[in-house]
Design an enzyme around this catalytic site. Structure first.
Site, PDB file in Angstrom:
ATOM      1  CB  ALA A  11      -0.920  -0.019   1.212  1.00  0.00           C
ATOM      2  N   GLY A  13       1.908   2.917  -2.775  1.00  0.00           N
ATOM      3  CA  GLY A  13       1.729   3.752  -3.970  1.00  0.00           C
ATOM      4  C   GLY A  13       0.909   5.004  -3.698  1.00  0.00           C
ATOM      5  NE  ARG A  17      -4.070   5.237 -13.954  1.00  0.00           N
ATOM      6  CZ  ARG A  17      -4.701   4.122 -14.340  1.00  0.00           C
ATOM      7  NH1 ARG A  17      -5.811   4.199 -15.041  1.00  0.00           N
ATOM      8  NH2 ARG A  17      -4.216   2.942 -14.032  1.00  0.00           N
ATOM      9  CG  ASN A 176       0.465 -11.275 -11.104  1.00  0.00           C
ATOM     10  OD1 ASN A 176      -0.178 -11.754 -10.170  1.00  0.00           O
ATOM     11  ND2 ASN A 176       1.559 -10.552 -10.932  1.00  0.00           N
ATOM     12  CG  ASN A 234      -5.202   1.616 -10.855  1.00  0.00           C
ATOM     13  OD1 ASN A 234      -4.328   1.650 -10.001  1.00  0.00           O
ATOM     14  ND2 ASN A 234      -5.502   0.522 -11.528  1.00  0.00           N
TER      15      ASN A 234
HETATM   16  C1  UD1 Z   1       1.648  -5.542 -10.683  1.00  0.00           C
HETATM   17  C2  UD1 Z   1       2.311  -6.794 -11.194  1.00  0.00           C
HETATM   18  C3  UD1 Z   1       1.524  -7.303 -12.418  1.00  0.00           C
HETATM   19  C4  UD1 Z   1       0.063  -7.542 -12.046  1.00  0.00           C
HETATM   20  C5  UD1 Z   1      -0.532  -6.267 -11.433  1.00  0.00           C
HETATM   21  C6  UD1 Z   1      -1.897  -6.566 -10.888  1.00  0.00           C
HETATM   22  C7  UD1 Z   1       4.656  -6.538 -10.689  1.00  0.00           C
HETATM   23  C8  UD1 Z   1       6.006  -6.253 -11.233  1.00  0.00           C
HETATM   24  N1  UD1 Z   1       3.656  -6.524 -11.562  1.00  0.00           N
HETATM   25  O1  UD1 Z   1       1.659  -4.558 -11.685  1.00  0.00           O
HETATM   26  O2  UD1 Z   1       2.091  -8.512 -12.885  1.00  0.00           O
HETATM   27  O3  UD1 Z   1      -0.664  -7.921 -13.192  1.00  0.00           O
HETATM   28  O4  UD1 Z   1       0.289  -5.805 -10.328  1.00  0.00           O
HETATM   29  O5  UD1 Z   1      -2.497  -5.383 -10.480  1.00  0.00           O
HETATM   30  O6  UD1 Z   1       4.533  -6.811  -9.513  1.00  0.00           O
HETATM   31  N2  UD1 Z   1       3.499  -0.848  -4.674  1.00  0.00           N
HETATM   32  C9  UD1 Z   1       4.265  -0.585  -3.568  1.00  0.00           C
HETATM   33  N3  UD1 Z   1       5.557  -0.213  -3.730  1.00  0.00           N
HETATM   34  C10 UD1 Z   1       6.132  -0.108  -4.954  1.00  0.00           C
HETATM   35  C11 UD1 Z   1       5.348  -0.394  -6.094  1.00  0.00           C
HETATM   36  C12 UD1 Z   1       4.035  -0.769  -5.910  1.00  0.00           C
HETATM   37  O7  UD1 Z   1       3.790  -0.654  -2.438  1.00  0.00           O
HETATM   38  O8  UD1 Z   1       7.319   0.236  -5.020  1.00  0.00           O
HETATM   39  C13 UD1 Z   1       2.105  -1.270  -4.471  1.00  0.00           C
HETATM   40  C14 UD1 Z   1       1.126  -0.308  -5.094  1.00  0.00           C
HETATM   41  O9  UD1 Z   1       0.731   0.671  -4.147  1.00  0.00           O
HETATM   42  C15 UD1 Z   1      -0.023  -1.237  -5.448  1.00  0.00           C
HETATM   43  C16 UD1 Z   1       0.652  -2.576  -5.717  1.00  0.00           C
HETATM   44  O10 UD1 Z   1       1.933  -2.489  -5.112  1.00  0.00           O
HETATM   45  O11 UD1 Z   1      -0.918  -1.407  -4.384  1.00  0.00           O
HETATM   46  C17 UD1 Z   1       0.794  -2.908  -7.187  1.00  0.00           C
HETATM   47  O12 UD1 Z   1       1.538  -1.901  -7.823  1.00  0.00           O
HETATM   48  P1  UD1 Z   1       1.141  -1.383  -9.267  1.00  0.00           P
HETATM   49  O13 UD1 Z   1       2.144  -0.420  -9.704  1.00  0.00           O
HETATM   50  O14 UD1 Z   1      -0.275  -1.021  -9.295  1.00  0.00           O
HETATM   51  O15 UD1 Z   1       1.250  -2.754 -10.086  1.00  0.00           O
HETATM   52  P2  UD1 Z   1       1.979  -2.997 -11.429  1.00  0.00           P
HETATM   53  O16 UD1 Z   1       3.445  -2.817 -11.221  1.00  0.00           O
HETATM   54  O17 UD1 Z   1       1.332  -2.217 -12.465  1.00  0.00           O
END
Ligand code: UD1
Ligand code: CA
Length: 471
Positions: A11, A13, A17, A176, A234
């Site tokens: 959590a 992020g 958006r 995923n 999002n």
């Molecule tokens: C990620 C997955 C992808 C999957 C998708 C599902 C990876 C590399 N990819 O995509 O395969 O289909 O989720 O929604 O894992 N977050 C952190 N710290 C960070 C980055 C993200 O806490 O450094 C949290 C975000 O707040 C969010 C979640 O992790 O709740 C997922 O991050 P997000 O960037 O939405 O996912 P993707 O990288 O797009």
């Protein structure tokens, strides 16, 4: 035997958006933040011992919400700053889970529709298939932006992000969902091997799969049956859609349990609300928070129940607002009543038009039928409150509130004011228009208005006098 399980919830992020000052996971759906919804479902998983939430953007705000609701030994937070990707995020929890020997569930804080049932299914599949790493996958008609599930001989082989995928890989519709179940001690070494040499320069959590495969571990994908479960938020558009989906789910389960709903598009009921069979919900009803509504109630039209409301059976609530209140059997409320702040209303009570009741107890068979304010009061049984009766409970100079006590059988005339602290003993009457500042003994009449005088023929005399003046 159920395996010990802990969860890591991502959590950190910002949720750009959402176009909001608030971190994404603190937006609410039906009165609860996205993150609370995820945590609450997670904490009901079989064998669960607790969760670590990874925070980042405005972490103090997220910490506040968590510490107010959950015991720190069950749900703790760890900050990730800067945010270098999902793999980096999970590795922030390692110090807290170094010696934990069990399964780790990984989830995102922005998927509020995911239920305990599905998480339980995932864990069950994980243990029954002797899996070391299981990904919750889904088949999407439009898989754009999701990581694609790559399989080899039916086994999960890797996950490729959209931005790193070949044209051929982009055709894959199994994606995923971002939910995983890991045999923690076996997968833990993977986090030391993650690199950020990809198109986003992020440490991808999904790279733990390639590592597990290379170590000869058992990796699997468990396919979700209901895609709405993985619905991620999002944007405000998503928030609206998820609210609708969650509401529909709640309304369907209420219909299933015998509640009547005729106009679902105008009715919002939180999943935390329980409603007994044969209760009818009319259009324009919004019920938020934890509530227990009894059997055979009629709620609405146009009613807002804000939380912590319990009603008995055969209660009728019309065009009203209620919060923190207990309502007994066979009581009617409204139209246009406001009931709040720890009100306890007993059986067969009538609270009528334009009545506000605050922090008061009202015993059975009592009526407050029209245009009254009852605050910090105790009303006995068979009390009748005349139209426009007001309890003056607040001293604006001392800023203190005092009690009004009306014992059994008391009747107040219309437009009387009871200046607290004051007690009216059993069966006494208050004359209409009186301002009562002193206690009234039992079986008495209290009257404080000036005696009425009738001036016979006054109107004619006055008119004659006026005519004379004009000549
Ligand atoms: C990620 C997955 C992808 C999957 C998708 C599902 C990876 C590399 N990819 O995509 O395969 O289909 O989720 O929604 O894992 N977050 C952190 N710290 C960070 C980055 C993200 O806490 O450094 C949290 C975000 O707040 C969010 C979640 O992790 O709740 C997922 O991050 P997000 O960037 O939405 O996912 P993707 O990288 O797009
Ligand atoms: Ca990302």
């Amino acid at each position: 035997m159920t395996t010990k399980t802990k969860a890591i919830i991502l959590a950190a992020g910002k949720g750009t958006r959402m176009k909001s000052e608030l971190p994404k996971v603190l937006h609410k759906i039906q009165g609860l933040t996205l993150l609370e919804r995820v945590i609450d479902q997670t904490l009901c998983v079989e064998g669960i011992e607790g969760a670590v939430v990874i925070t980042g953007h405005k972490n103090e705000l997220v910490d506040d919400v968590i510490s107010q609701k959950y015991c720190q030994s069950t749900v703790s937070t760890t900050i990730q700053s800067p945010q270098l990707g999902t793999g980096h995020a999970v590795s922030m929890a390692i110090p807290k889970l170094q010696n934990f020997d069990g399964n780790i569930l990984i989830l995102c804080g922005d998927t509020p529709l995911l239920t305990t049932e599905v998480l339980d299914e995932l864990c069950k599949f994980h243990s029954e298939s002797n899996s070391d790493l299981t990904v919750l996958s889904a088949i999407f008609e439009d898989p754009t932006n999701y990581g694609r599930i790559i399989k080899k001989d039916g086994k999960l082989d890797s996950i490729v992000e959209e931005k790193d995928a070949t044209g051929e890989q982009k055709q894959i519709k199994e994606v995923n969902t971002g939910v995983y179940c890991l045999n923690w001690q076996k997968i833990l070494p993977a986090f030391g091997t993650l690199k950020s040499n990809n198109s986003q320069n992020e440490y991808y959590l999904t790279d733990i799969i390639k590592w597990a495969v290379s170590e000869g571990l058992n990796t699997n994908a468990y396919i979700l049956k209901d895609n709405n479960q993985s619905f991620g938020i999002n944007s405000k558009e998503h928030l609206m859609q998820a609210t609708k989906l969650l509401n529909e789910r709640t309304l369907h389960s209420l219909l299933e349990s015998g509640v009547s709903i005729y106009s679902p598009e105008t009715i919002f009921i939180s999943p935390e609300t329980k409603i007994g069979p044969d209760t009818i919900i009319y259009p324009g009803v919004c019920i938020e928070g934890n509530n227990i509504i009894g059997k055979n109630n009629i709620i609405g039209p146009n009613t807002f129940i804000e939380g912590n409301v319990t009603t008995g059976d055969n209660v009728k609530i019309t065009q009203s607002k209620l919060s923190n209140a207990t309502i007994g059997n066979d009581t009617t409320i409204g139209p246009f009543a406001h009931i709040r702040d720890g009100v306890e209303i007993s059986e067969k009570v009538r609270i009528g038009n334009f009545v506000e009741i605050k922090k008061s107890q009202i015993a059975s068979n009592t009526n407050v039928a029209h245009l009254s304010y009852i605050g910090d009061s105790e009303l006995g049984t068979n009390v009748n409150i005349g139209a426009g009766t007001i309890t003056a409970n607040y001293n604006a100079l001392t800023k203190t509130k005092s009690k009004t006590i009306l014992k059994d059988g008391v009747k107040t005339g219309s437009n009387s004011v009871l200046v607290a602290p004051v007690t009216i003993e059993q069966n006494s009457n208050i004359a209409a228009g009186s301002v009562i500042t002193k206690d009234v003994p039992a079986d008495s009449l209290a009257i404080t208005r000036a005696k009425q005088q009738n001036f016979i023929g006054w109107v004619q005399k006055k008119l004659l006098q006026l005519k004379g003046d004009q000549k």
